[in-house]
Design an enzyme around this catalytic site. Structure first.
Site, PDB file in Angstrom:
ATOM      1  N   HIS A 240     -15.863 -28.081 -13.580  1.00 15.39           N
ATOM      2  CA  HIS A 240     -16.262 -26.920 -12.772  1.00 15.39           C
ATOM      3  C   HIS A 240     -17.788 -26.832 -12.769  1.00 15.39           C
ATOM      4  O   HIS A 240     -18.408 -26.920 -13.831  1.00 15.39           O
ATOM      5  CB  HIS A 240     -15.655 -25.668 -13.418  1.00 15.39           C
ATOM      6  CG  HIS A 240     -15.810 -24.429 -12.615  1.00 15.39           C
ATOM      7  ND1 HIS A 240     -16.995 -23.742 -12.507  1.00 15.39           N
ATOM      8  CD2 HIS A 240     -14.919 -23.736 -11.859  1.00 15.39           C
ATOM      9  CE1 HIS A 240     -16.819 -22.676 -11.736  1.00 15.39           C
ATOM     10  NE2 HIS A 240     -15.568 -22.657 -11.326  1.00 15.39           N
ATOM     11  N   CYS A 278     -16.124 -25.925  -6.651  1.00 12.16           N
ATOM     12  CA  CYS A 278     -16.210 -24.460  -6.595  1.00 12.16           C
ATOM     13  C   CYS A 278     -17.307 -24.099  -5.607  1.00 12.16           C
ATOM     14  O   CYS A 278     -18.506 -24.113  -5.927  1.00 12.16           O
ATOM     15  CB  CYS A 278     -16.498 -23.865  -7.970  1.00 12.16           C
ATOM     16  SG  CYS A 278     -16.623 -22.069  -7.863  1.00 12.16           S
ATOM     17  N   HIS A 305     -12.062 -24.458  -5.234  1.00 14.23           N
ATOM     18  CA  HIS A 305     -12.166 -23.000  -5.329  1.00 14.23           C
ATOM     19  C   HIS A 305     -12.887 -22.522  -4.069  1.00 14.23           C
ATOM     20  O   HIS A 305     -14.023 -22.932  -3.839  1.00 14.23           O
ATOM     21  CB  HIS A 305     -13.052 -22.586  -6.505  1.00 14.23           C
ATOM     22  CG  HIS A 305     -12.411 -22.724  -7.849  1.00 14.23           C
ATOM     23  ND1 HIS A 305     -13.059 -22.389  -9.002  1.00 14.23           N
ATOM     24  CD2 HIS A 305     -11.170 -23.127  -8.213  1.00 14.23           C
ATOM     25  CE1 HIS A 305     -12.248 -22.579 -10.046  1.00 14.23           C
ATOM     26  NE2 HIS A 305     -11.102 -23.050  -9.587  1.00 14.23           N
ATOM     27  N   ASP A 349     -10.981 -18.043  -4.709  1.00 14.77           N
ATOM     28  CA  ASP A 349     -11.647 -17.638  -5.942  1.00 14.77           C
ATOM     29  C   ASP A 349     -12.231 -16.250  -5.751  1.00 14.77           C
ATOM     30  O   ASP A 349     -12.850 -15.961  -4.721  1.00 14.77           O
ATOM     31  CB  ASP A 349     -12.759 -18.639  -6.258  1.00 14.77           C
ATOM     32  CG  ASP A 349     -13.258 -18.525  -7.682  1.00 14.77           C
ATOM     33  OD1 ASP A 349     -12.578 -17.890  -8.507  1.00 14.77           O
ATOM     34  OD2 ASP A 349     -14.336 -19.078  -7.973  1.00 14.77           O
ATOM     35  N   HIS A 350     -12.035 -15.420  -6.716  1.00 16.18           N
ATOM     36  CA  HIS A 350     -12.512 -14.039  -6.699  1.00 16.18           C
ATOM     37  C   HIS A 350     -12.126 -13.373  -5.370  1.00 16.18           C
ATOM     38  O   HIS A 350     -11.512 -13.990  -4.512  1.00 16.18           O
ATOM     39  CB  HIS A 350     -14.028 -13.946  -6.914  1.00 16.18           C
ATOM     40  CG  HIS A 350     -14.470 -14.623  -8.180  1.00 16.18           C
ATOM     41  ND1 HIS A 350     -15.774 -14.842  -8.511  1.00 16.18           N
ATOM     42  CD2 HIS A 350     -13.753 -15.125  -9.231  1.00 16.18           C
ATOM     43  CE1 HIS A 350     -15.849 -15.435  -9.686  1.00 16.18           C
ATOM     44  NE2 HIS A 350     -14.629 -15.634 -10.127  1.00 16.18           N
ATOM     45  N   TYR A 366     -10.803 -10.818 -10.120  1.00 17.69           N
ATOM     46  CA  TYR A 366      -9.432 -11.270  -9.853  1.00 17.69           C
ATOM     47  C   TYR A 366      -8.528 -10.124  -9.393  1.00 17.69           C
ATOM     48  O   TYR A 366      -7.468  -9.861  -9.962  1.00 17.69           O
ATOM     49  CB  TYR A 366      -8.877 -12.007 -11.076  1.00 17.69           C
ATOM     50  CG  TYR A 366      -9.589 -13.330 -11.260  1.00 17.69           C
ATOM     51  CD1 TYR A 366      -9.152 -14.466 -10.580  1.00 17.69           C
ATOM     52  CD2 TYR A 366     -10.733 -13.432 -12.029  1.00 17.69           C
ATOM     53  CE1 TYR A 366      -9.819 -15.671 -10.705  1.00 17.69           C
ATOM     54  CE2 TYR A 366     -11.415 -14.641 -12.157  1.00 17.69           C
ATOM     55  CZ  TYR A 366     -10.946 -15.753 -11.482  1.00 17.69           C
ATOM     56  OH  TYR A 366     -11.611 -16.948 -11.587  1.00 17.69           O
TER      57      TYR A 366
HETATM   58  C1  DNO Z   1     -14.620 -17.374 -13.183  1.00 19.77           C
HETATM   59  C2  DNO Z   1     -14.479 -18.816 -13.082  1.00 19.77           C
HETATM   60  C3  DNO Z   1     -14.757 -19.580 -14.351  1.00 19.77           C
HETATM   61  C4  DNO Z   1     -14.024 -20.890 -14.319  1.00 19.77           C
HETATM   62  C5  DNO Z   1     -14.117 -21.702 -15.561  1.00 19.77           C
HETATM   63  C6  DNO Z   1     -13.544 -23.086 -15.372  1.00 19.77           C
HETATM   64  O1  DNO Z   1     -14.056 -16.684 -12.446  1.00 19.77           O
HETATM   65  O2  DNO Z   1     -15.194 -19.321 -12.042  1.00 19.77           O
HETATM   66  O3  DNO Z   1     -14.339 -18.889 -15.442  1.00 19.77           O
HETATM   67  O4  DNO Z   1     -12.694 -20.643 -14.122  1.00 19.77           O
HETATM   68  O5  DNO Z   1     -15.420 -21.840 -15.938  1.00 19.77           O
HETATM   69  O6  DNO Z   1     -13.592 -23.780 -16.544  1.00 19.77           O
END
Ligand code: DNO
Length: 393
Positions: A240, A278, A305, A349-350, A366
């Site tokens: 990541h 990401c 992501h 993501d988020h 989340y």
């Molecule tokens: C937060 C995420 C990070 C991610 C970790 C992956 O929302 O982007 O916590 O999941 O760093 O290892």
């Protein structure tokens, strides 16, 4: 891409039946109760896998199998911890869970200063303010030499803040930066720790003398050690990017740009050594042209992501944006991944906190409604792109 969702296990108030109803196909999760460094047993993996499958879903991705600090700073116990990591990978492989996301950020995983930053439409989103972070670094953490990392203008703002911040404001900031964002990702500090700043200072000390070069070497040592197991069980490791993609708190970060990613993929040129793309993390660095990175690395990407950010005029503060706006350019990214690597698992993501999400105690970023809304947007984008590819449009 396959629609997946980050689910925090049986204690998550968002249930698998809810996810089934909104069209999720695969689950992204971890054995959140196992402390960092301990072995994930086949029994525990199979039990969670079975539970997910009973709901008509699949365990698509592990996020994360955390890498212990001693592996990152090359402490005395690193070889033992790497052996444990290999054992967990072997167990995952034997149970058929074969995509594993991890990160290599020293001490602190993702960083935000405000977890409920108001947006004009009444929702809130996550925010990183460079000056507030400088205040945390210089006045709360009181890190040696911290002032050198900030501009004159930033230090002026820090002084002004120092005159205004109350003890309560300081506590809130500590919670935001090193507690609430960390605990649930199996980070170093959890809500039960009573002296988070002391623990944090101790962790920073472990990295004295570790620069980017050394951290890169420690990453190489780790990844070379686990590749034979990944080859044997066909496990795709996906790193990541650093969030945000810049050096912070005097700690080195090594996944911040196209050059960093290129270095990693070339240094260990094995398809099992891959990337979690990401988009949100990468978009927060002005050095990154996110669609160009997607084009360059789509084939070594094992997990996506989707999220976007808007970077402020100071060049380093940022706010999480709508999934259809901001620097990530998710429409273009979706088009690239649908063409280059269409079977990839993707998770939204988020998401904004909206429509009552704020009262449910979800982990920061989340939300349910916010992420569901974003998933709907991205599903629409995916459908349009697929139709175009099939020349229906
Ligand atoms: C937060 C995420 C990070 C991610 C970790 C992956 O929302 O982007 O916590 O999941 O760093 O290892």
């Amino acid at each position: 891409m396959k629609k997946t969702w980050r689910w925090f296990g049986k204690k998550d108030p968002i249930t698998l039946s809810m996810l089934k109803q909104i069209g999720v196909e695969g689950i992204v999760t971890a054995l959140h109760d196992v402390p960092n460094g301990e072995i994930w047993t086949q029994e525990a993996i199979l039990s969670l896998k079975k539970y997910i499958e009973q709901h008509g879903l699949q365990w698509s991705v592990v996020e994360s199998l955390p890498v212990s600090e001693a592996i990152k700073y090359a402490g005395a116990e690193r070889d033992k911890l790497i052996e444990n990591y290999k054992e967990s990978l072997k167990n995952l492989g034997q149970c058929g869970v074969k995509t594993v996301c991890y990160n290599f950020m020293p001490v602190i995983d993702w960083v935000r200063t405000d977890l409920a930053h108001p947006c004009p439409n009444g929702t809130t989103s996550l925010y990183f303010d460079r000056k507030t972070f400088a205040y945390f670094d210089c006045c709360i953490l009181k890190r040696d030499g911290a002032e050198k990392d900030y501009t004159k203008e930033e230090m002026c703002a820090v002084k002004q803040m120092a005159a205004q911040m109350t003890d309560e404001d300081d506590l809130k900031l500590i919670e935001n930066i090193i507690v609430k964002t960390q605990g649930f990702v199996n980070g170093n500090i959890s809500g039960n720790d009573c002296e988070p700043v002391t623990i944090f200072r101790h962790l920073l000390d472990l990295y004295k003398g570790i620069n980017r070069e050394k951290l890169r070497e420690n990453w190489r040592y780790f990844i070379e050690a686990i590749m034979p197991i990944c080859d044997e069980y066909d496990i795709n490791m996906c790193i990541h990017p650093d969030d945000p993609p810049m050096q912070i708190l005097g700690l080195p970060r090594i996944v911040t740009s196209g050059e960093d990613i290129q270095w990693m993929l070339e240094t260990v040129d094995n398809p099992h050594n891959g990337l979690t793309f990401c988009a949100g993390s990468l978009s927060a660095g002005l050095q990154n042209d996110v669609p160009a990175l997607a084009q360059a690395f789509a084939r070594r990407t094992h997990f996506v992501h989707l999220r976007s950010t808007e970077v402020a005029t100071d060049g380093s503060s940022f706010q999480e944006a709508s999934h259809l706006a901001g620097r990530a350019n998710i429409v273009e990214l979706t088009s690239i991944f649908e063409k280059e690597n269409p079977s990839l698992p993707m998770r939204v993501d988020h998401g904004p906190t909206m429509l009552g999400d704020e009262e449910r105690g979800y982990n920061p970023g989340y939300s349910f409604f916010g992420r569901m809304f974003a998933l709907g947007q991205i599903e629409g984008v995916m459908a349009a792109i697929k139709a175009q590819m099939e020349k229906k449009l």
